[in-house]
Motif scaffolding. Structure first.
Motif, mmCIF file in Angstrom:
data_model
loop_
_atom_site.group_PDB
_atom_site.id
_atom_site.type_symbol
_atom_site.label_atom_id
_atom_site.label_comp_id
_atom_site.label_asym_id
_atom_site.label_seq_id
_atom_site.Cartn_x
_atom_site.Cartn_y
_atom_site.Cartn_z
ATOM 1 N N ALA A 161 -6.580 7.111 5.985
ATOM 2 C CA ALA A 161 -7.020 7.410 4.615
ATOM 3 C C ALA A 161 -6.107 6.791 3.567
ATOM 4 C CB ALA A 161 -7.075 8.919 4.415
ATOM 5 N N GLN A 162 -4.889 6.413 3.973
ATOM 6 C CA GLN A 162 -3.929 5.860 3.013
ATOM 7 C C GLN A 162 -4.005 4.336 2.921
ATOM 8 O OE1 GLN A 162 -0.406 7.595 4.790
ATOM 9 N NE2 GLN A 162 -0.359 9.237 3.282
ATOM 10 N N TYR A 163 -4.930 3.724 3.671
ATOM 11 C CA TYR A 163 -5.074 2.276 3.611
ATOM 12 C C TYR A 163 -5.728 1.856 2.300
ATOM 13 C CZ TYR A 163 -3.955 1.906 8.602
ATOM 14 O OH TYR A 163 -3.315 1.949 9.810
ATOM 15 N N PRO A 164 -5.434 0.640 1.815
ATOM 16 C CA PRO A 164 -6.124 0.136 0.616
ATOM 17 C C PRO A 164 -7.601 -0.087 0.928
ATOM 18 C CG PRO A 164 -4.771 -1.595 1.621
ATOM 19 C CD PRO A 164 -4.436 -0.318 2.324
ATOM 20 N N PRO A 165 -8.473 -0.159 -0.107
ATOM 21 C CA PRO A 165 -9.927 -0.267 0.113
ATOM 22 C C PRO A 165 -10.337 -1.397 1.058
ATOM 23 C CG PRO A 165 -9.465 0.143 -2.189
ATOM 24 C CD PRO A 165 -8.130 -0.053 -1.533
ATOM 25 N N ALA A 166 -9.686 -2.565 0.964
ATOM 26 C CA ALA A 166 -10.072 -3.696 1.813
ATOM 27 C C ALA A 166 -9.893 -3.375 3.291
ATOM 28 C CB ALA A 166 -9.240 -4.930 1.443
ATOM 29 N N ILE A 167 -8.838 -2.630 3.617
ATOM 30 C CA ILE A 167 -8.585 -2.257 5.018
ATOM 31 C C ILE A 167 -9.413 -1.035 5.389
ATOM 32 C CG2 ILE A 167 -6.818 -1.661 6.714
ATOM 33 C CD1 ILE A 167 -6.552 -4.481 5.478
ATOM 34 N N LEU A 168 -9.532 -0.100 4.461
ATOM 35 C CA LEU A 168 -10.303 1.124 4.719
ATOM 36 C C LEU A 168 -11.748 0.786 5.075
ATOM 37 C CD1 LEU A 168 -10.116 4.214 4.697
ATOM 38 C CD2 LEU A 168 -10.818 4.156 2.292
ATOM 39 N N ALA A 169 -12.298 -0.239 4.435
ATOM 40 C CA ALA A 169 -13.683 -0.632 4.701
ATOM 41 C C ALA A 169 -13.894 -1.006 6.158
ATOM 42 C CB ALA A 169 -14.079 -1.804 3.803
ATOM 43 N N THR A 170 -12.874 -1.574 6.793
ATOM 44 C CA THR A 170 -13.026 -1.987 8.193
ATOM 45 C C THR A 170 -13.195 -0.784 9.118
ATOM 46 O OG1 THR A 170 -10.633 -1.989 8.654
ATOM 47 C CG2 THR A 170 -11.579 -4.012 7.759
ATOM 48 N N TYR A 171 -12.619 0.353 8.732
ATOM 49 C CA TYR A 171 -12.715 1.557 9.573
ATOM 50 C C TYR A 171 -14.102 2.189 9.538
ATOM 51 C CZ TYR A 171 -7.839 1.693 10.879
ATOM 52 O OH TYR A 171 -6.625 1.394 11.438
ATOM 53 N N HIS A 172 -14.920 1.758 8.607
ATOM 54 C CA HIS A 172 -16.270 2.323 8.500
ATOM 55 C C HIS A 172 -17.341 1.318 8.928
ATOM 56 C CE1 HIS A 172 -14.530 5.822 6.703
ATOM 57 N NE2 HIS A 172 -13.956 5.104 5.756
ATOM 58 N N ALA A 173 -16.908 0.272 9.649
ATOM 59 C CA ALA A 173 -17.842 -0.735 10.151
ATOM 60 C C ALA A 173 -18.699 -0.159 11.273
ATOM 61 C CB ALA A 173 -17.068 -1.950 10.649
ATOM 62 N N ARG A 174 -19.735 -0.925 11.639
ATOM 63 C CA ARG A 174 -20.665 -0.447 12.675
ATOM 64 C C ARG A 174 -20.007 -0.428 14.061
ATOM 65 N NH1 ARG A 174 -26.078 -0.025 12.380
ATOM 66 N NH2 ARG A 174 -26.050 -1.174 10.406
ATOM 67 N N PRO A 176 0.817 -1.221 0.000
ATOM 68 C CA PRO A 176 0.000 0.000 0.000
ATOM 69 C C PRO A 176 0.847 1.265 0.000
ATOM 70 C CG PRO A 176 -0.031 -1.032 2.171
ATOM 71 C CD PRO A 176 0.664 -1.995 1.246
ATOM 72 N N LEU A 177 0.314 2.312 -0.626
ATOM 73 C CA LEU A 177 1.010 3.597 -0.698
ATOM 74 C C LEU A 177 1.341 4.124 0.695
ATOM 75 C CD1 LEU A 177 1.982 6.053 -2.373
ATOM 76 C CD2 LEU A 177 -0.360 6.952 -2.216
ATOM 77 N N GLY A 178 0.450 3.852 1.644
ATOM 78 C CA GLY A 178 0.663 4.331 3.008
ATOM 79 C C GLY A 178 1.944 3.815 3.642
ATOM 80 N N PHE A 179 2.416 2.654 3.186
ATOM 81 C CA PHE A 179 3.657 2.098 3.726
ATOM 82 C C PHE A 179 4.827 3.018 3.417
ATOM 83 C CE2 PHE A 179 7.490 -0.514 2.860
ATOM 84 C CZ PHE A 179 7.715 -1.004 4.140
ATOM 85 N N TRP A 180 4.921 3.455 2.148
ATOM 86 C CA TRP A 180 6.041 4.303 1.744
ATOM 87 C C TRP A 180 5.963 5.685 2.394
ATOM 88 C CZ3 TRP A 180 9.307 1.067 0.029
ATOM 89 C CH2 TRP A 180 8.954 0.026 -0.837
ATOM 90 N N GLY A 185 10.263 -0.096 15.297
ATOM 91 C CA GLY A 185 9.742 -0.124 13.930
ATOM 92 C C GLY A 185 8.250 -0.388 13.899
ATOM 93 N N ILE A 186 7.776 -1.225 14.814
ATOM 94 C CA ILE A 186 6.347 -1.566 14.873
ATOM 95 C C ILE A 186 5.518 -0.366 15.329
ATOM 96 C CG2 ILE A 186 4.628 -2.975 16.079
ATOM 97 C CD1 ILE A 186 6.864 -5.175 16.218
ATOM 98 N N THR A 187 5.840 0.146 16.496
ATOM 99 C CA THR A 187 5.035 1.229 17.071
ATOM 100 C C THR A 187 5.122 2.502 16.240
ATOM 101 O OG1 THR A 187 6.875 1.862 18.533
ATOM 102 C CG2 THR A 187 5.276 0.298 19.406
ATOM 103 N N GLY A 188 6.304 2.757 15.673
ATOM 104 C CA GLY A 188 6.472 3.974 14.876
ATOM 105 C C GLY A 188 5.635 3.961 13.625
ATOM 106 N N LEU A 189 5.690 2.878 12.875
ATOM 107 C CA LEU A 189 4.994 2.829 11.590
ATOM 108 C C LEU A 189 3.481 2.733 11.752
ATOM 109 C CD1 LEU A 189 5.467 2.848 8.548
ATOM 110 C CD2 LEU A 189 5.551 0.354 8.603
ATOM 111 N N VAL A 190 3.020 1.956 12.727
ATOM 112 C CA VAL A 190 1.572 1.803 12.941
ATOM 113 C C VAL A 190 0.925 3.156 13.207
ATOM 114 C CG1 VAL A 190 -0.144 0.938 14.574
ATOM 115 C CG2 VAL A 190 1.595 -0.593 13.695
ATOM 116 N N GLN A 191 1.607 4.002 13.968
ATOM 117 C CA GLN A 191 1.040 5.310 14.299
ATOM 118 C C GLN A 191 1.294 6.354 13.215
ATOM 119 O OE1 GLN A 191 1.377 6.003 18.905
ATOM 120 N NE2 GLN A 191 3.040 4.599 18.349
ATOM 121 N N ALA A 192 2.278 6.089 12.353
ATOM 122 C CA ALA A 192 2.607 7.063 11.304
ATOM 123 C C ALA A 192 1.666 6.973 10.107
ATOM 124 C CB ALA A 192 4.052 6.853 10.839
ATOM 125 N N ILE A 193 1.181 5.757 9.806
ATOM 126 C CA ILE A 193 0.315 5.592 8.632
ATOM 127 C C ILE A 193 -1.077 6.141 8.918
ATOM 128 C CG2 ILE A 193 -0.739 3.916 7.061
ATOM 129 C CD1 ILE A 193 1.606 2.089 7.494
#
Length: 342
Positions: free
Chosen positions: A76-89, A10-14, A65-73
């Motif tokens: 909105a930069q997640y791919p659609p499959a992951i982004l969909a989870t953020y809009h769940a009920r 995903p673009l958000g990684f870079w 590396g784990i804590t830094g990147l998880v909070q940096a991404i």
């Protein structure tokens, strides 16, 4: 490259790397991969693991590396499959969506178990012999907690976290997860407070889900159609063997069908749930016995047998020999010069 081994970075990684002061080009060079992966980020699992290991090497400490990147991404930069989870009920629906859509982007897979006060999410690999680097394990589990925190807007804490490998600065991980972190465990899993799963998501968006869900489900169905039902059942079985005998209803539910439908489809493919379970146990037993470090009792547990005697009886039916004799002969055969040359 097989479709099952095509992973899109995903673009958000870079962009996340850049926020941490790491240039994408440096990661590509460290991974010994062409710089084109940044503009055309579709790789196979070996290259994918190399990228994560390169990031780990450049950042210096796995936990950092784990804590830094998880909070940096940014979400909105997640791919659609992951982004969909953020809009769940709510958090539960979001996690179930994550598990479902994760099937479209191997190499890791997730399994949720709700029991008592706990909700445990275990990470496994689609290819059992191809385990990813520890930093990818940590990122995956941390993202599941981050999903709950961002979705609910609350500072949720995990109940416990277990990793099979060393993870660097464990105290930094404990500060992030808000609980004790165990390394050297038998599996990689995140345990949440089950009651937290009922929290509604402030980011719930029914209209957006109505747009995203059909397209994602179609993609998942298309991917599934390219594999036989028997192959998918065996894949799920391999992930759940250590939890005991896999249940046909549970596997059918994971495949989005009834137990009766699953039985009918397996019959159409000239097999049965019982036959597949025996095949999977046999295949996994041979693989585990090839590792001299594992005790026979451990192998019996790993392939889903509660007692060693049952495993011995089954193995005699498969191979006509005891597990210990088979292991000895196999290890001797592999140590011969001609075997090594082959």
């Amino acid at each position: 490259m097989k479709s099952s081994d095509r992973i899109k970075i995903p673009l958000g990684f870079w962009t996340g790397l850049q926020q941490l002061g790491i240039a994408p080009y440096d990661v590509a060079r460290q991974a010994e991969l062409p710089l084109t992966i940044i503009s055309d980020p579709v790789v196979n699992s070996v290259e994918y693991f190399a990228i994560w290991q390169a990031y780990n090497d450049l950042i210096g400490d796995t936990a950092k590396g784990i804590t830094g990147l998880v909070q940096a991404i940014e979400s909105a930069q997640y791919p659609p499959a992951i982004l969909a989870t953020y809009h769940a009920r709510d958090y539960r629906e979001a996690l179930n969506r994550m598990v479902r859509y994760k099937q479209m982007c191997p190499p890791e897979s997730l399994r949720i178990t709700e029991r008592g006060e706990d909700c445990t999410i275990e990470l496994a690999w689609v290819q059992a012999e191809q385990a990813g680097p520890p930093i990818l394990v940590g990122i995956t589990l941390a993202c599941l907690l981050e999903l709950g925190r961002r979705g609910t807007g609350q500072p949720l804490k995990a109940r416990s976290v277990e990793f099979s490998s060393s993870m660097g600065d464990v105290q930094a991980l404990e500060a992030y997860f808000g609980c004790s972190v165990k390394t050297g465990a038998q599996c990689n899993c995140l345990t949440l407070n089950r009651s937290d799963l009922d929290h509604p998501f402030v980011s719930y968006n029914e209209e957006l889900l109505e747009i995203l869900t059909p397209a994602l489900d179609d993609s998942l169905d298309e991917q599934r159609r390219s594999r036989s039902t028997a192959d998918m059942v065996k894949w799920i079985m391999k992930r759940s063997l250590t939890g005991g005998r896999p249940d046909i209803q549970a596997i059918a539910k994971e495949l989005g069908m009834s137990g009766r439908t699953l039985q009918r489809r397996l019959t159409e493919e000239n097999t049965s749930f019982k036959q597949l379970l025996s095949q999977v146990r046999h295949e996994q037993a041979r693989q585990y016995l090839s590792d001299p470090i594992l005790d026979i009792k451990e192998v019996a547990f790993l392939v889903g047998y509660e007692d060693q005697n049952s495993f011995y009886r089954a193995f005699r039916l498969w191979e006509g020999d005891t597990p210990s004799n088979w292991r000895t002969e196999h290890l001797v055969a592999n140590s011969r010069p001609e075997a090594r040359m082959g």
